[in-house]
Enzyme design. Structure first.
Site, PDB file in Angstrom:
ATOM      1  CE1 TYR B 369      42.498  20.875  17.554  1.00 30.29           C
ATOM      2  CE2 TYR B 369      44.646  20.105  18.301  1.00 30.29           C
ATOM      3  CZ  TYR B 369      43.303  19.870  18.053  1.00 30.29           C
ATOM      4  OH  TYR B 369      42.787  18.632  18.303  1.00 30.29           O
ATOM      5  CD  GLU B 370      44.103  21.243  12.099  1.00 27.18           C
ATOM      6  OE1 GLU B 370      43.426  21.278  11.067  1.00 27.18           O
ATOM      7  OE2 GLU B 370      44.557  20.197  12.587  1.00 27.18           O
TER       8      GLU B 370
END
Lengths: 266, 387, 377
Positions: B369-370
């Site tokens: 994620y990110e």
């Protein structure tokens, strides 16, 4: 109104405790913490501050690094710190320590409406003496083992724990209370409090600062002012290990029960 | 370079550890098992200023710095990956863009409640067809006839904190424009959306492999009415805001990965000193010693990268590549180190009786994620001019 | 004549503060009277009880039966319930008048309130929470040979101590031994320059002697003069409440089954298993500090340095790692049985019998095996 809390920095005896060959404690190898019961006293003071807006002052006697502990208490919300520190104070037993801390508290000044708080006892010595002895030296009424504190104007009502119950005690300010862990759960330092901690005042009280107090003279502090002496300190021998039983099943338990029955223990 | 923490940072670390050890660690197993969002913990963190560490006091922040924030996420992640990402997403992906791009009114309106933890923040960028690829955005925002409100339609997925957040930064397409080379592209803008706005709803909750207590949900916009005053930054700045926000977010996720890896090393050291096999504590075997030496070295290297990125952000230097490197390295190190920790624990490591399997599951997401590790490599290489 | 506490020769006799609550003696009074008897004999002086209260004279003879030659009884309505101010005033006044050389107080919550206050007022030394007391050097050295890791030569050289740069003969001093630093260290303390030497003594540590009716009959009751008025009191006790729940009597128990952090995965279940084993043995349940701090058992169950010191016939430690604070409170048990999952747990270092296993599995089997073994007898 203000609350003066007396605190002590102690080695964390719940962790690794190292003893030197000569039977003294190897303090250098141990973490230091704020004495746990003293944290309850600080929390009680901060609760009073939350309720009444009073000032909370923390006082300790110790070597210069004890300032770090005071900063942590300031980060919890205390307003001011006093560090009583000086070579002249070294070697003091509980009696002489009480005498010096009482002089420090005098310097800060105890007035009507004020409360002095201490922890019940410190985990290094477990003596529970300094609180009552400060009270005696300051001629303040004391209530020890406080498990609940209510302030109503000048009247303080304390739930004072006994082994088999408790007493409810009424006392007027100024007075000295010693606090136990049942009293509360100490708060954490806050992030904002930590960023303020180093801009709050911490005053060092050395011998020069306290020497005019009637409680302080060379015969009442340090080794000379200490009525007790350590004759010898030592480590107790470890009890020899016994028998590890094989397995952890019914057979093991039956074997153990058999041994106990054979020795007429059960 | 100064590798020393300030007195305040040392004190903060102690406080974070104390809090993590006493308030977070005891719940970590349950939070993972029940997939329940640790709301009580979030409230406590709010009271202690942990939900707004590096923002000025005038907006209700704690007046700290970015490194102090990264250290907070790190210490929380050592004992609970879920709690760490709640702080990270809230701080980096919601509070930061409002603080950095918001108008004075927006800051006054939203920051005090967010920074004190009374309200929780989240960030909506990812869509079924678009992750970091902002041009794939399908969610639209159109000014209504009155000219007072934007009407949002579309959906966002995999939104951290979504189920419990009150304030969302939402990226949406507001029209068409052209890029520098004159090629037509989507015009992308950012909005501050409150949970209570009409037409907003939170959709399905994802069941995840790790960070199971964090609330990861879909956001649904059905003619959602967002006042014009809630446009964040200028029209068309949405892509820039999203990318800058992710740069900051990567420091948080890198710190989360760092903490997870360090937490696993701590657990492995403790366990291998207790566990006896072949008549020896397994810490006495050279394999254990070398494994732990490697594991600790990797995490220490990760810590330098994370702290350095945090300091650069604090000093307003260009930290985009530093954040990408920190996240890339820390995430891969955390995955590796937690996996090795499970191996050192042997069969017990695979059971839920010990925390290392949870740490291994939690660590994996930090590579995803990110911005996945692949995206981080893209960011880093583009900074190197290797296009 | 002014009170001069440095004129050591002016002081004699061993005194014991005999705490009463609700007009009943505390068990620790009898322990201290028994121990005080030995010390008085070693000094060649009288053993005196000091009893404060209202209408408590009737308790004095019992103290005689355990060894008191004399009991000083101070009665006043303001002494019925303990207050620091009233008790400290009367005690200090009587001590200044009658000059005992040693004064022992039980280290109860009241004794630990009273002792330091009196010591500060009398300007003398107090050693808190003692676990061993000696006068006779031979007996003291024997104790050190057994209870310390000190080298023999060091022990033999303890006849003198350096006090403010001068050699001081300690043979007539009360040597007060107490644990410090959670039991990691022991120290023997003396009070060489002032009298009385004061000590608070841990309840449950000293052994009670058999009751002697002849000694009880011979015990002399003396009522010293003292003054006390409302004006002396700065606190007011508005109520005294007994704990509703009967507190567990760890100190008197022959069998104790204690639980530690090991029960954390099923606290209620773990305590229930301990209760079942305790019931089978005819004993009670105790706990380590971790268990009490977590609120799983109330504070009266705590065994250890900050809890109670116990020496039952059998002490069963379930899921207790054996931190030194805990060991300090139970290592003198006659037989220690430890059950712990972790084979390197320090508790096994002092256990007579150790089982490495899950307490949730082992405990019910052990209960069953003991039941069967008892039935077979």
């Amino acid at each position: 109104m203000k609350v003066i809390v007396c605190v002590k920095q102690v080695p964390d005896t719940s962790g690794k405790v190292a003893v030197n060959p000569d039977g003294t404690l190897n303090r250098a190898s141990m973490e230091t913490i704020t004495n746990p019961d003293d944290m309850n006293a600080v929390e009680a003071a901060l609760k009073l501050k939350d309720e009444t807006g009073c000032k909370v002052i923390v006082v300790t006697m110790g070597p210069p690094p004890a300032e770090g502990m005071l900063r942590e208490l300031l980060a919890m919300g205390a307003d001011e710190g006093y560090l009583i520190s000086g070579r002249e104070f070294g070697g003091s037993d509980t009696y002489a320590t009480s005498q010096i801390v009482a002089a420090g508290v005098n310097k800060i000044g105890v007035e009507k409406g004020d409360i002095v708080m201490c922890g019940r006892q410190a985990i290094d010595g477990d003596t529970a003496q300094v609180g009552p002895q400060i009270a005696e030296k300051l001629h303040l009424p004391q209530v020890t083992y406080a498990a609940d504190i209510h302030k109503d104007g000048d009247d303080i009502t304390v739930k004072r724990m006994l082994e088999d119950g408790y007493m409810t005690i009424k006392v007027k300010t100024p007075c000295l209370l010693t606090c136990i862990k049942e009293l509360n759960k100490p708060r954490y330092m806050s992030v904002g409090g930590i960023f303020e901690a180093y801009s709050k005042p911490v005053t060092v009280l050395d011998y020069e600062a306290l020497k005019d107090d009637p409680l302080i003279d060379p015969t009442t502090i340090g080794l000379k002012g200490s009525p007790t002496n350590i004759l010898v300190s030592f480590t107790p021998p470890q009890k020899g290990a016994g028998m590890m039983l094989e397995g952890a099943d019914m057979g093991t338990c039956e074997k153990l029960a058999g041994i106990l029955a054979g020795k007429h223990i059960i | 370079m100064d590798f020393h923490l300030s007195k305040e940072q040392l004190m903060l670390r102690k406080m974070y550890r104390d809090f993590a050890e006493n308030e977070v660690k005891p719940l970590a197993e349950e939070v993972d098992e029940t997939e329940e969002f640790p709301m009580e913990t979030v409230k406590k963190m709010g009271e202690l200023g942990m939900m707004g560490i590096y923002f000025p006091k005038e907006y209700g922040g704690a007046g700290g710095d970015v490194l102090s924030y990264a250290m907070c996420v790190e210490e929380l992640a050592k004992v609970c990956g879920t709690t760490a990402v709640i702080v990270s997403a809230h701080t980096s992906l919601c509070c930061a863009p409002i603080f950095e791009h918001g108008t004075e009114e927006q800051k006054r309106k939203y920051l005090p409640d967010l920074l004190s933890g009374k309200k929780i923040g989240a960030f909506g960028l990812t869509e079924p067809g678009a992750g970091t690829d902002a041009q794939g955005q399908q969610t639209t925002a159109v000014l209504d006839e009155s000219g007072e409100n934007y009407i949002l339609n579309g959906s966002k997925i995999f939104i951290t904190n979504a189920g419990f957040a009150d304030v969302f930064i939402v990226i949406a397409v507001t029209g068409k424009t052209t890029n520098k080379r004159g090629k037509p592209i989507k015009e992308i803008s950012a909005f501050i959306v409150e949970r209570t706005f009409p037409g907003f709803s939170v959709g399905k909750h994802e069941k995840k492999m790790g960070i199971r207590g964090s609330s990861t949900c879909e956001l649904v916009f059905e003619d959602c009415i967002v006042p014009k005053a809630n446009l964040l930054g200028k029209i068309g700045q949405g892509f820039k805001i999203a990318m800058q926000t992710l740069d900051g977010g990567r420091i948080g996720i890198a710190a989360q990965a760092l903490g997870l890896g360090e937490g696993a090393v701590n657990e492995a050291i403790k366990y291998t000193k207790e566990r006896v096999q072949f008549g020896k504590r397994i810490s006495q075997f050279q394999n254990t010693q070398f494994q732990l030496a490697d594991m600790h070295t990797r995490m220490q290297a990760a810590q330098f990268l994370v702290y350095s990125a945090a300091c650069k952000k604090q000093n307003h230097e260009d930290y985009s590549m530093d954040a990408a490197m920190a996240k890339l390295f820390a995430a891969e190190a955390a995955s590796d180190v937690t996996r090795r920790a499970v191996q050192l624990f042997g069969g017990y490591g695979y059971t839920r009786e010990y925390p290392v399997e949870r740490m291994m599951r939690d660590a994996k997401i930090t590579e995803i994620y990110e911005g996945t590790s692949e995206v981080q490599r893209m960011v880093i290489s583009s900074h190197l001019g290797v296009n | 004549m002014a009170f001069n506490n440095t004129d050591l020769a002016a002081f004699k006799d061993v005194w014991v503060f005999c705490e009463q609550r609700d007009g009943k003696l505390m068990p620790t009074d009898l322990e201290l009277i028994s121990e005080g008897r030995r010390l008085a004999d070693e000094l060649g002086v009288q053993l005196c009880g000091l009893l404060l209260g209202d209408g408590v004279e009737g308790l004095a003879k019992e103290l005689g039966g355990y060894g008191a030659d004399k009991v000083y009884v101070c009665e006043h309505p303001l002494l019925k319930v303990y207050t620091t101010d009233a008790y400290a005033k009367v005690i200090c006044d009587v001590i200044e008048e009658l000059k005992p050389e040693a004064f022992l107080i039980g280290a109860t919550n009241i004794g630990r309130d009273l002792g330091p206050r009196c010591a500060a007022r009398l300007h003398t030394g107090l050693c808190a929470d003692c676990t061993h007391l000696d006068v006779d050097m031979g007996i003291y050295k024997d104790f050190l040979h057994e209870a310390s890791t000190l080298e023999d030569a060091r022990i033999e050289g303890l006849n003198t101590a350096m006090v403010l740069g001068e050699k001081h003969d300690v043979s007539r001093d009360l040597k007060m031994t107490r644990p410090a630093f959670g039991g990691h260290l022991m120290a023997s303390i003396i009070c060489p320059r002032f009298r009385p030497t004061m000590a608070t003594v841990r309840p449950g540590v000293m052994k009670k002697r058999p009751f002697d009716q002849a000694k009880a009959d011979a015990c002399q009751i003396v009522k010293p003069a003292f003054e006390l008025s409302e004006a002396d009191l700065q606190t007011e006790v508005t109520e005294v409440v007994k704990a509703a729940k009967k507190l567990v009597d760890l100190i008197g128990a022959d069998f104790i089954v204690s639980v530690g952090r090991g029960i954390s995965k099923d606290v209620e279940g773990g305590i229930k298993l301990a209760e079942e084993l305790a019931a089978e043995l005819g004993g009670v349940v105790g706990g380590s500090r971790a268990v009490i701090d977590s609120g799983w058992l109330s504070a009266d169950h705590q065994v250890g340095q900050t809890g109670k010191t116990v020496h039952p016939k059998v002490y069963v430690a379930l899921g207790i790692s054996g931190a030194i604070q805990h060991k300090a409170g139970m290592q003198d048990s006659e037989c220690i049985i430890a059950v712990n999952k972790n084979e390197t747990a320090p508790i096994f270092e002092i256990a007579d019998y150790g089982i490495c296993g899950d307490l949730f599995k082992v405990t019910p089997m052990l209960t069953e095996a003991i039941r069967a073994a008892k039935a077979a007898k």
